[in-house]
Design an enzyme around this catalytic site. Sequence first.
Site, short mmCIF file in Angstrom:
data_model
loop_
_atom_site.label_atom_id
_atom_site.label_comp_id
_atom_site.label_asym_id
_atom_site.label_seq_id
_atom_site.Cartn_x
_atom_site.Cartn_y
_atom_site.Cartn_z
N LEU B 73 -7.38 -62.20 -17.35
CA LEU B 73 -6.50 -61.92 -16.10
C LEU B 73 -5.55 -63.06 -15.59
O LEU B 73 -5.26 -63.02 -14.59
CB LEU B 73 -7.18 -61.25 -15.07
CG LEU B 73 -7.63 -59.91 -15.59
CD1 LEU B 73 -8.61 -59.47 -14.30
CD2 LEU B 73 -6.87 -59.02 -15.99
N CYS B 130 -12.63 -55.01 -17.61
CA CYS B 130 -12.09 -56.23 -17.73
C CYS B 130 -13.27 -56.86 -18.20
O CYS B 130 -13.96 -57.03 -17.37
CB CYS B 130 -11.37 -56.93 -17.33
SG CYS B 130 -10.67 -58.50 -17.81
N GLY B 243 -6.51 -47.99 -28.34
CA GLY B 243 -7.36 -48.82 -28.99
C GLY B 243 -7.22 -48.81 -30.39
O GLY B 243 -7.60 -47.84 -31.10
#
Lengths: 304, 304, 258, 258
Positions: B73, B130, B243
Amino acid sequence: MANLNINIGNLQLKNPVMTASGTFGYGIEYADFIDLSRIGGIFVKGTTIHERQGNPYPRMAETPSGMLNAVGLQNKGVDYFIEHIYPAIKDIDTNIIVNVSGSTVDEYIETAEKLNSLEKIPAIELNISCPNIKEGGMAFGTSCPAAAQVVKQVRRAYKNTLIVKLSPNVTDITEIARVVENEGADAVSLINTLLAMAINAESRKPILSTITGGLSGPAVKPIALRMVWQVAHSVRIPIIGLGGIMNATDAIEFMLAGASAIQIGTANFIDPTISVKLVDGINEYLSRHGFKSVSDIVGALDIS
Amino acid sequence: MANLNINIGNLQLKNPVMTASGTFGYGIEYADFIDLSRIGGIFVKGTTIHERQGNPYPRMAETPSGMLNAVGLQNKGVDYFIEHIYPAIKDIDTNIIVNVSGSTVDEYIETAEKLNSLEKIPAIELNISCPNIKEGGMAFGTSCPAAAQVVKQVRRAYKNTLIVKLSPNVTDITEIARVVENEGADAVSLINTLLAMAINAESRKPILSTITGGLSGPAVKPIALRMVWQVAHSVRIPIIGLGGIMNATDAIEFMLAGASAIQIGTANFIDPTISVKLVDGINEYLSRHGFKSVSDIVGALDIS
Amino acid sequence: MSKFILDLIVIENRKLTDQYVLLILKSPEKLPEILPGQFAQVRVDGSSTTFLRRPISIHYIDYEKNELWFLIQVIGDGTYRLSQLKAGEFLNVILPLGNHFSVPKDYKASLLLIGGGCGVAPLLYLGANLKRRGFEVNFLLGARSATDILQKSEYDRYGNVYITTEDGSMGERGFVTAHSLLKSSNFDYIYTCGPTPMMKAVAAYAAKIKAICEVSLENTMACGIGACLCCVTDSTEGHVCVCTEGPVFNITKLKWQI
Amino acid sequence: MSKFILDLIVIENRKLTDQYVLLILKSPEKLPEILPGQFAQVRVDGSSTTFLRRPISIHYIDYEKNELWFLIQVIGDGTYRLSQLKAGEFLNVILPLGNHFSVPKDYKASLLLIGGGCGVAPLLYLGANLKRRGFEVNFLLGARSATDILQKSEYDRYGNVYITTEDGSMGERGFVTAHSLLKSSNFDYIYTCGPTPMMKAVAAYAAKIKAICEVSLENTMACGIGACLCCVTDSTEGHVCVCTEGPVFNITKLKWQI
Ligand SMILES: Cc1cc2nc3c(=O)[nH]c(=O)nc-3n(C[C@H](O)[C@H](O)[C@H](O)COP(=O)(O)OP(=O)(O)OC[C@H]3O[C@@H](n4cnc5c(N)ncnc54)[C@H](O)[C@@H]3O)c2cc1C
Ligand SMILES: Cc1cc2nc3c(=O)[nH]c(=O)nc-3n(C[C@H](O)[C@H](O)[C@H](O)COP(=O)(O)OP(=O)(O)OC[C@H]3O[C@@H](n4cnc5c(N)ncnc54)[C@H](O)[C@@H]3O)c2cc1C
Ligand SMILES: Cc1cc2nc3c(=O)[nH]c(=O)nc-3n(C[C@H](O)[C@H](O)[C@H](O)COP(=O)(O)O)c2cc1C
Ligand SMILES: Cc1cc2nc3c(=O)[nH]c(=O)nc-3n(C[C@H](O)[C@H](O)[C@H](O)COP(=O)(O)O)c2cc1C
Ligand code: FES
Ligand code: FES
């Protein structure tokens, strides 16, 4: 020549290379291609208390760097195994390990009990992670209480080495591994297949008769490696690592992450001789890096 | 030309093809290659309340049909985004959606609140999945109570369309999806990356500085597809599927499984024009099969 | 029969149509005994989307030259790659796999080999073999149009060749099962390979005339050697593997509705 | 600078050594402006283990012929595939990427371009460019032995070429930083590309003689265009992307211990 011996519970392996359940039949299917006595062990096809027809066709789908299967434990049952298959394979000079599955705890126990009598079966692998059957299977491997129960009961019923095969379809695999260790398993093997799906866009239908199936092959290797690494830091019993191993380098990665031995699954389909190539490849790696014994690399990942 | 419009909450998409957070920068990085106004939306890089340096190098590893990342991030914080980045991208004629992350519930709330004021941001995507940050992140996405808490609070604080991005690293993704729906999310997006690992066997070191990272790319597609299918049967809010989508056929598979729209992630790296190719490819499919509107194929998988 | 893993060398890649090629391969070692109806599991290199091996029938074998033929129809990326092989390149194959067509006990039995599309592939080697054993061989080959009738001159060498095409551009117009031969003649043995609807129609005809009928099934396979149990078909004995119990099945063993 | 996705056509694949090839590629469209130090993201087709694009430096550009050169060192399967490309095949590239080496303001500045291994690649185009702008160019090229000194005649065209080899089989024996030139001459600008230890040694030398020093970093990349943030290096401004803020860095911007 480095020392390739590895012990898992009472199980003595001449080398850490074994073949995974459901991908190597009963071993004899591969006898034309390799000398079966050169590998550390053979995990035979999933065996259940009664005969099972498995799932309808289609049972297979190819995916990027992998495949889905939905075989659903087709097998002729443990009695047939004992009477007809065992005699034909018992003299193969390697460890024959029976992969045991069931829909209820009792089915697991009964199957395991029957295998006690077989002199040349040094271990069973409890499959609590099959995603392809309606009842039982993966359900036991995705809940701590269920895993505890089945392992505890089978541990009482089965006297030789007990390996428990874990499911990757969980939030925290270390939780299950710890439970399984506490209930007396001698080792854990991981991973079984990941629940997945394939669709034919043209016909707008699922490819598998069961809609979902289990993903295996190199696609899953990074996930399997992570799980072996996590479990190695959570339990003291030995780990057998598998999931997408295609060559000796992959096998070594699993051992560095903490696996004492490995299994080859899907790769057998692409190269039926891959298992003996891995034995040679691991030996070459050990020599090149100056290791005397394969046990030196187990968990030897340098994270400094 | 089929009707490609899709609505997700109050969000109006000119077509279901969007780009995934962390793989498309702020959109402008791709402006040389495609007409950004041709795609349905852009999910910009994960944004946090304060600037973050992300993880040390190395942050990337290639895997069979996929890649691991451990970016962690890295971003300049929401204030910088509002002052410097927003003005440069707000006039792109597509939906700009900000992916919001945090280490605590308060961080999520504060960030979301600040984004309320931006007229040209019609939605945020709450990243509770995440795997690459030490605190928060995936922890919110792998536990029902934690997911409930963060979604409830952000729902109060944020007035526009709220999309929640789910983690695939769970035993039962439908559980989390239901919780998120109950707490007022307008849509869910799935999947984020799978926790995974890569090792360099020669150096005996992990490849990533963080040891583990997130797996993306076609390798994970069968897993993502299965999860979209499961979630589509568990919640009523729209699903954005992603995905491993590499081509229009993949995108259509996700829509057949139940996704109202899709995101393209890793594929952007291999072909920066892939998103517009998907728009054309979906349109071609719809015409060929005689569908008037793309919404006709959402959830249209035939499992008879 | 022992199975072998061989690196065959491509001698020639003959483009037959837009969709079909004939691969002529030579074995560095003496080819093992291979029976008509058997197949090989072929490794496809250099295709990023092809992961598993591909099953391909033995089209023909020339033991004198130690050569093996594959007839390839381009379907997806795997067969596309195979169709692009160049002379001198290697192809890794596992063979011989599966069972084989049976040989009638009575050498005066009248035989019909019916093939459609790429299903004609195993029939060439079968016909050659049956002729060598003294049988009179009749081929009935069907395709969409004349250009899709492949290798006709090869079939001509081993028997009478009858043709149907859907557009009538060669032989009789229509499907194989509508060919006049089926009305005028009687057969004791019928061997067939091709699309399932065609084989079902053939099986129905065989049932009507009480001929023995063997069909060669296609199926998605992973291992090809009976190890994975992915390739089953429903039979009177339950699920059986097409790669070991087949690909050739006597129609009475299958549970087809015919 | 605008970026382009081009299908270049392979004109020639020249094998330089066992490990190195020179790819000469032609662009069907007019090549865009590309500056020395920039690179391309190259798509590798037909390798089942190569998923992402590979960053490759611009080795040389001939705008008249509309040709671009890549110097490829075979490291793994991706570069192996590139080394097997044949004339007539296509190569999909994204370019020009990254920043570029700077041009000294003072055209009398004395320059040294130091390269090791495959790091010599971007220096050819840099040297050619600097020479065209009127600078006197000195190349100092290092390798393990004479066979690994690549393209020497090309470098000769644009400047003085000094050589070191580790085994002494060409030029002076030893590492580049031990070359006598470094003792006898002084430089205002040093450009370097090669293995990190070499670049660090060069940077230390540059610091000592107070020369401006630019290094070209390698790094694992996914996108190559600043979108993924995978390729960072630690700099005085925190984590910066090598693919956009680099690959060329003034040494003062890096946090190297030298
Ligand atoms: C015993 C046996 C013998 C065979 N003999 C031959 C032969 O001699 N010559 C030959 O060319 N082929 C033969 N085949 C078929 C061949 O194996 C397939 O065509 C091949 O596997 C397709 O691979 P691909 O990568 O090209 O296509 P894929 O990418 O695997 O498939 C592309 C698309 O075609 C569909 N598809 C896959 N297989 C088939 C099929 N068999 N028929 C129709 N659609 C399909 C898939 O669902 C997919 O949508 C045989 C198959 C079997 C089981
Ligand atoms: C800006 C930039 C410019 C470059 N220019 C060139 C060029 O002009 N010519 C050229 O040949 N290469 C160049 N490279 C390096 C090239 O990108 C890598 O060698 C290539 O990506 C390796 O891919 P592969 O598939 O062959 O090897 P992989 O299979 O990716 O790697 C094989 C093994 O080598 C290791 N490895 C990967 N990259 C490197 C590396 N750079 N150095 C040493 N070991 C490595 C891996 O860890 C792995 O163990 C450049 C790199 C960058 C970032
Ligand atoms: C066709 C097939 C059948 C399988 N059958 C079983 C089984 O009966 N019991 C079991 O525990 N695992 C079974 N597995 C899982 C494998 O043993 C292994 O855990 C999995 O494939 C991951 O390893 P791999 O990626 O090396 O194949 C099967 C896998 C495949 C592909
Ligand atoms: C380099 C990289 C960075 C990413 N950063 C983020 C992020 O900041 N926020 C987020 O929610 N997902 C992030 N993701 C996850 C993607 O948005 C996406 O969920 C995932 O990659 C799966 O999709 P794909 O297989 O199409 O790439 C990142 C993925 C990659 C590869
Ligand atoms: S393909 Fe594996 S058993 Fe038939
Ligand atoms: S490689 Fe993606 S930001 Fe540099």
